[in-house]
Design an enzyme around this catalytic site. Sequence first.
Site, mmCIF file in Angstrom:
data_model
loop_
_atom_site.group_PDB
_atom_site.id
_atom_site.type_symbol
_atom_site.label_atom_id
_atom_site.label_comp_id
_atom_site.label_asym_id
_atom_site.label_seq_id
_atom_site.Cartn_x
_atom_site.Cartn_y
_atom_site.Cartn_z
ATOM 1 N N GLU A 250 1.814 -5.007 7.577
ATOM 2 C CA GLU A 250 1.095 -6.067 8.269
ATOM 3 C C GLU A 250 1.589 -6.140 9.708
ATOM 4 O O GLU A 250 2.789 -6.105 9.968
ATOM 5 C CB GLU A 250 1.355 -7.407 7.565
ATOM 6 C CG GLU A 250 0.580 -8.545 8.140
ATOM 7 C CD GLU A 250 0.795 -9.849 7.381
ATOM 8 O OE1 GLU A 250 0.241 -10.861 7.830
ATOM 9 O OE2 GLU A 250 1.503 -9.859 6.360
ATOM 10 N N ILE B 19 -5.726 -6.849 1.034
ATOM 11 C CA ILE B 19 -5.252 -8.197 1.356
ATOM 12 C C ILE B 19 -5.980 -8.708 2.586
ATOM 13 O O ILE B 19 -6.522 -9.795 2.587
ATOM 14 C CB ILE B 19 -3.723 -8.202 1.587
ATOM 15 C CG1 ILE B 19 -3.010 -7.837 0.289
ATOM 16 C CG2 ILE B 19 -3.250 -9.556 2.117
ATOM 17 C CD1 ILE B 19 -1.526 -7.647 0.407
ATOM 18 N N CYS C 190 0.865 -1.167 0.000
ATOM 19 C CA CYS C 190 0.000 0.000 0.000
ATOM 20 C C CYS C 190 0.909 1.226 0.000
ATOM 21 O O CYS C 190 2.128 1.102 -0.014
ATOM 22 C CB CYS C 190 -0.893 0.039 1.233
ATOM 23 S SG CYS C 190 -2.067 -1.318 1.364
#
Length: 177
Positions: A74, A50, A2
Site C-alpha cells: 500500500e 482491497i 498480495c
Amino acid sequence: MCGISGFVTNKSIGSDVLSQMVNTLSHRGPDEEKYYKNERFNGGHRRLSINDLSGGGQPLHNESHNIILFYNGEIYNYPELKKKLESKYIFKTGSDGEVICHLYDEFGEDAFSHLEGAFAISLWDKNNKKLYLVRDYMGEKPLYYSKISENEIVYSSELKSFKEFPLLKLELNKQAV
C-alpha cells in the site's frame, strides 16, 4: 496481502515456469492471477483485492504501456502524489499502484524516493530493458531475489517460488549455517 514473482533472462524458459512460480503464492492472493511476458521479462501477480476492487488488477501500465508494474502493498501517500501528477498524466484506475507508473515517468529512478508505505515493487522499463526491484524502507513487504548471471535475475515475494525456476540451483550453505 498480495504476491509478486518473475524473472529476467536471455535463456529459453518453459512457458509454464512463471505460472508455477506465481501459483506458489496463491495463498497471498486468491482474487486474481495475472501475467506479463515478453522476450526478456516475465512477471506475475496474485491479488488480494482491497483497493479499487474492480480496476486495480495488475500489471499496471503508464499511458504508453512501456512501464509494466507489479506490486504488493500500500502506498500511503498516493492521494497527494496523484493530485500532483493529475495535470500531466491520465489515471485509469483508483489503484494506489498506478501512481508509481506515473512517478517513474516523471522522475525516473528517483520516483521510488517519493513513496511512503509498505510495498514490494517490480517495475519493468521496456524502453531501457531495465528491471527495478524496490521495497519499503522498513522491509515490511517481502521481496527476495537471486542473481543468475550478469544480466539475469529471479525474484519473488516468497522463497518457495524459487524451487520452480529451473536455472536456479538451491543449495544449503553449510558454512553459513
